[in-house]
Structures are given as structure tokens and as C-alpha cells.
Motif scaffolding. Structure first.
Motif, PDB file in Angstrom:
ATOM      1  N   THR A   1      -6.338 -11.804   1.590  1.00  0.00           N
ATOM      2  CA  THR A   1      -6.567 -13.103   2.080  1.00  0.00           C
ATOM      3  C   THR A   1      -5.560 -13.135   3.156  1.00  0.00           C
ATOM      4  O   THR A   1      -4.385 -12.756   2.993  1.00  0.00           O
TER       5      THR A   1
ATOM      6  N   THR B   1      -2.818 -14.721   5.971  1.00  0.00           N
ATOM      7  CA  THR B   1      -1.900 -15.832   5.797  1.00  0.00           C
ATOM      8  C   THR B   1      -1.198 -16.122   7.023  1.00  0.00           C
ATOM      9  O   THR B   1      -0.472 -17.164   7.321  1.00  0.00           O
TER      10      THR B   1
ATOM     11  N   SER C   1       0.087 -11.729  -6.221  1.00  0.00           N
ATOM     12  CA  SER C   1      -0.091 -11.631  -4.805  1.00  0.00           C
ATOM     13  C   SER C   1       0.873 -10.955  -4.014  1.00  0.00           C
ATOM     14  O   SER C   1       1.957 -11.100  -3.683  1.00  0.00           O
TER      15      SER C   1
ATOM     16  N   THR D   1      -9.173  -8.975  -3.726  1.00  0.00           N
ATOM     17  CA  THR D   1      -9.355  -9.600  -2.443  1.00  0.00           C
ATOM     18  C   THR D   1      -8.169  -9.614  -1.518  1.00  0.00           C
ATOM     19  O   THR D   1      -6.959  -9.388  -1.843  1.00  0.00           O
TER      20      THR D   1
ATOM     21  N   TYR E   1      -1.039 -10.454   5.307  1.00  0.00           N
ATOM     22  CA  TYR E   1      -2.189 -10.821   4.336  1.00  0.00           C
ATOM     23  C   TYR E   1      -1.663 -10.891   2.726  1.00  0.00           C
ATOM     24  O   TYR E   1      -0.362 -10.375   2.584  1.00  0.00           O
TER      25      TYR E   1
END
Length: 519
Positions: free
Chosen positions: A359, A361, A334, A357, A366
Motif C-alpha cells: 500500500t 503511503t 505493517s 499487499t 509503502y
């Protein structure tokens, strides 16, 4: 339980009868001056009521004219005004019916509220308003309360509400001797006084009606432009425009009637804008100014002009994407990412990524998780600041595997602070106090923990041979701890063959051993 009545003597009955007769005589002995005074008050109330009714009629006529001229703007307030008229007339007419009934009760079928002959009649109001089974006092009270509740919903000014509520109150004061409202108002009331009370109610109704109508009038522009200051404004969607994108702005006049279409001039040239929306394609970068004037007319047909001016900036497409902790992305991990675009709010920015991916936050924050090692991950940034998607840039990152961690012994220093011991001299007491080992990437930029699956210790035997002992997962085994206790000072041993697994799910055997010298 029933109350037992005491027997009344003939003498006491006579005294009671005389008292009743005396009270009746006192009630009948109302001076002509007082009764004539009610006639004077009645005439004054009549004039006041007629004046209020004329003013109200003028407002209704104004509403009718405005409704015909501009139903889109006036309809809502016109309908409320009609509702006020209907409810006001209903209560006013009820009071008029009761006045007539009292006059006829006092003077017969030809009785006229404006010219009551038997002004002193104390039974007329009682019969009309309070007679059991047919008295209309309760009907009047409920009608006043319904009217008051409905009319107060039409105004929001607290002082105005208090004033109307006070004029139309049905509360009985503390001096009412336990009577209800209708008894307090009409019991044993001379006919002239009862009619005057009802005339006052009619006057209060017309005044309440007038106050509400004036309030409704304020909600529409009855005179077309009812303001004391007018200013032209340009309202842009954004003052910073990306080259190739559109500059959009609404050109309006403050307090302008939205049902009227003003004339808009840009650079002394009249333009036809739908809903006042101006757009132009921005082909060059730099600072620009949109200027001109807006023109409309008031109710007298006079032209009203206001100038406007709005600066805006056109910039090249640009964005900033930065990896918070590193200059590349690690597969299966991550990776924190920050994304921003100069001049664009963070909530107007979105992004996508290939090879993994991305994502969100939080605003501008991200998490990127690349999937394939050796294949670049490309992040595309999109701005919706001007109402439609605009690509602001693409940014490629190399994707690599997380580097191997370094094994360590998790312990504490003299002050109790956490310490990762990676080799060297170690007091025997400290060695006996540790439970096992850990592994992590800890290079000052990254701090990524790994889970140790197994490890071995290598000791030197009495004959110089190497003795291998396996740990218990990530903890020292009982055999290893027993060997620690037997080690002499300056003896060395090694922790090696550490097998660990990281957040990317990859298992690896660490090449770096830990050398420990017993002190």
C-alpha cells in the motif's frame, strides 16, 4: 405632504417675467465667432474620424485576407473583429441619425448637419434629445454604455481600458447641478454645438474601434512570423533512458506558427515527424546527442534555419527497494518500505507485491503486509517515466513470523523518564507503585508492542514451596499487591507464563520470565 405655495404679487410676477426675457436674450446673444468656431472644430473632427476609419478599414481587409489564407489560425480573432465592427457602426450611425435630426429641427426638412444655418438655435437639441416622451437622449446614453462595456472586454491592458472608458464616459461631473447626463450634455445647447458633441462621439467610437483592432491583430501572426528572436528546442520526455526503452523528444522552434509545418533535419537528413515527435529505440547504454536543424520560411518566402542539440543518457534497468527497519518482512505486520529508481521521479514509480499487499503511503513510501509465513514476497517495480510502463526490477524478501517479545514492567526512572524494567533489583517502594506488565519486541531495530492477556507470579512460601498467583489481565491483582507489601528485603519472585498477542494476531506464551529481587 404637498407644499403650500405662497401667493405671488403682480409686481413679483412682472419681475420674474422680465428675468426670463433677459435670460432668453442673453442666450440668443451668442456671438457669431463662437458659433463659427464650432464649424471649424466639426471639420477637424471629421478629418480625424475619416483617418481612423480608413486605418480600421485596412485592418478589416487584412483580417479578410488572413481568414482566407489560414482560417484555422485567424477565425477566433476574425469573429471578434467583426463583432467590434458591428457594434462600432451601430453607435456611429445612431450619432449620425441624431445629428441629422437636430439639423432638420433647426433648419427644416432640408437641414444638413455639415451646413447648419440656424447655428444658434437653442431648441433643436432640446426637442430631439430631451422632449418628454420622444427625446432620444436616454437612448444614446444606454447605447454608449452598452458599447463601452462590450468593447472593454476585448482588451486587457489597464491603461488602454482607462483611456477608452474615459473617452466614452457617461458620468456627470460634480458641477452638473443635479442634471442627468442627457440634460447636462444637450439642455439649451446651440444646434451647432450639439452636432459637434455628437461628431466628437463618432470620433471617439472610431478611435476605440482602432485600439481594439490593433489589440486583436497582436493575437495572430498577421505577418506570419512576428518575433524578434527564434530558437530551436528539443523537448525530451526524459533525458535518462532505460536500455530497451524509447527516447522521445519534441523538436520545435520557439514562437513558431503551430499551423505551419517546418522542415526538420537530423544529421543533414530530412525526417518526417508527426507533430514534431522524434523517437528511437535505445539499444546501448551511454551518453548520446540528438542534433540537427529546423527550417521554416517567413512571409517574404525567406528561409529561416535554427540548429538544435540535446544530450541524453541511456542506463540499464535498475531500482532500489529497501525495507526501512529490517532485512526481511514479517507476516501480518505493517513493514515500512522505500522504493526509488535513479533518474525517475517518485511520482512516476509504482510497485506490486506477491504474497500479501503493498500500500502506498507517500512518494516512494509503502507498507508491505505479507500473508504467508515461509513463502517469499516479491516486489515488482514499474516506471512510467517515458509514457508507458517499464519494469525496473524484482526484489524478493523472506517472510517470517514476528519473534516473541520480551516481558517488562513499565515504570519511570529517578528523572521521570519511561523505563522498561526487565529484571534485577527493585526497590520495594517502586514495586508497590507499578500497576502491571507489558511486552514488546525492542531490539534496537524494531519496537513492536504486544498486548498482554495474562501472567502469573511465583513466590517462595515459608516452607520453601512455590506459590503461584494469577494476574488480572496485564495488571497485578489485589492479592499479588498484598504479597508485595509483605516481602522482606532480598526476597525473590518471578513473573512467568506471560501470554501476549501481537499485531500479526498470533497468540504466544513467552518463555522468558522476569526475576525481581526486592531491595
Amino acid at each position: 405632504m404637498a407644499i403650500k405655495k405662497r401667493p405671488v404679487s403682480p409686481r413679483q410676477k412682472m419681475i420674474n417675467l422680465m428675468y426670463v426675457v433677459l435670460m432668453a436674450m442673453l442666450a440668443l446673444n451668442v456671438s457669431n465667432e463662437v458659433l463659427n468656431g464650432f464649424s471649424i472644430v466639426e471639420e477637424s473632427l471629421k478629418r480625424t474620424t475619416e483617418n481612423a476609419a480608413k486605418e480600421n478599414l485596412a485592418i478589416y481587409e487584412d483580417f479578410d485576407q488572413q481568414m482566407k489564407a489560414n482560417p484555422q489560425k485567424v477565425k477566433e480573432w476574425y469573429e471578434k473583429a467583426q463583432l467590434v465592427k458591428l457594434s462600432s457602426d451601430s453607435l456611429y450611425n445612431l450619432a449620425a441619425d441624431l445629428k441629422l435630426a437636430i439639423a432638420q429641427e433647426a433648419d427644416g426638412a432640408d437641414g444638413n448637419p455639415a451646413k447648419i444655418v440656424n447655428k444658434e438655435d437653442l431648441e433643436a437639441a432640446n426637442q430631439v434629445m430631451l422632449a418628454p416622451g420622444r427625446g432620444r437622449g436616454d437612448e444614446l446614453k444606454k447605447a454608449i454604455e452598452r458599447y463601452r462595456e462590450g468593447i472593454l472586454k476585448m482588451v486587457d491592458d489597464k491603461d488602454q481600458q482607462r483611456r477608452i472608458a474615459s473617452d466614452l464616459t457617461t458620468e456627470v461631473p460634480s458641477t452638473g447641478l443635479g442634471k442627468n447626463w442627457q440634460e447636462y450634455m444637450f439642455e439649451s445647447m446651440p444646434a451647432a454645438a450639439a452636432v459637434t458633441l455628437l461628431s466628437k462621439l463618432q470620433s471617439d467610437v472610431r478611435n476605440a474601434e482602432k485600439e481594439v483592432l490593433h489589440k486583436l491583430v497582436q493575437n495572430i501572426d498577421v505577418k506570419d512570423i512576428r518575433v524578434n528572436a527564434l530558437n530551436a528546442f528539443v523537448i525530451p520526455n526524459s533525458q535518462t533512458i532505460v536500455r530497451g526503452d524509447r527516447f522521445s523528444a519534441r523538436i520545435v522552434m520557439a514562437a513558431v506558427d503551430t499551423t505551419q509545418v517546418p522542415e526538420i533535419f537530423i544529421g543533414n537528413q530530412k525526417v518526417d515527424l508527426k507533430d514534431g515527435l522524434y523517437e528511437t529505440v535505445c539499444g546501448r547504454t551511454g551518453d548520446f546527442t540528438l542534433s540537427g536543424y529546423i527550417q521554416t520560411t517567413n512571409g517574404n518566402g525567406d528561409a529561416i534555419r535554427r540548429d538544435f542539440s540535446q544530450k541524453y543518457t541511456v542506463v540499464d534497468p535498475s531500482a532500489t527497494v529497501s525495507a526501512d527497519l529490517m532485512n526481511m518482512l514479517y507476516a501480518g505486520y505493517s513493514n515500512p518500505i522505500s522504493i526509488s529508481v535513479p533518474g525517475v521521479p517518485l511520482n512516476k514509480i509504482s510497485a506490486t507485491m506477491t504474497n500479501g499487499t503493498l500500500t502506498p503511503t507517500g512518494p516512494g513510501k509503502y507498507i508491505a503486509r505479507p500473508s504467508k509465513i515461509g513463502e517469499n514476497a516479491t516486489i515488482t517495480v514499474i516506471s512510467t517515466n517515458t509514457g508507458h510502463p517499464q519494469q525496473m526490477g524484482q526484489f524478493s524478501f523472506r517472510v517470517r513470523r514476528l519473534p516473541d517479545p520480551t516481558p517488562y514492567i513499565d515504570m519511570k526512572d529517578e528523572k521521570g523518564n519511561p523505563l522498561r524494567f526487565r529484571g534485577g533489583g527493585l526497590a520495594k517502594g517502586s514495586l508497590l507503585g507499578v500497576e502491571g506488565i507489558g511486552a514488546a519486541i525492542d531490539d534496537g531495530i524494531l519496537d513492536i508492542g504486544f498486548r498482554v492477556l495474562s501472567f502469573e507470579t511465583v513466590f517462595s512460601g515459608n516452607m520453601g514451596e512455590s506459590v503461584l498467583m494469577a494476574g488480572d489481565g496485564d495488571r497485578f491483582s489485589a492479592r499479588q499487591k498484598d504479597t508485595f507489601r509483605k516481602l522482606a528485603r532480598n526476597r525473590r519472585f518471578y513473573i512467568t507464563n506471560v501470554v501476549a498477542i501481537g499485531p500479526d494476531g498470533l497468540q504466544r506464551t513467552l518463555k522468558t520470565p522476569i526475576e525481581i529481587i526486592v531491595k
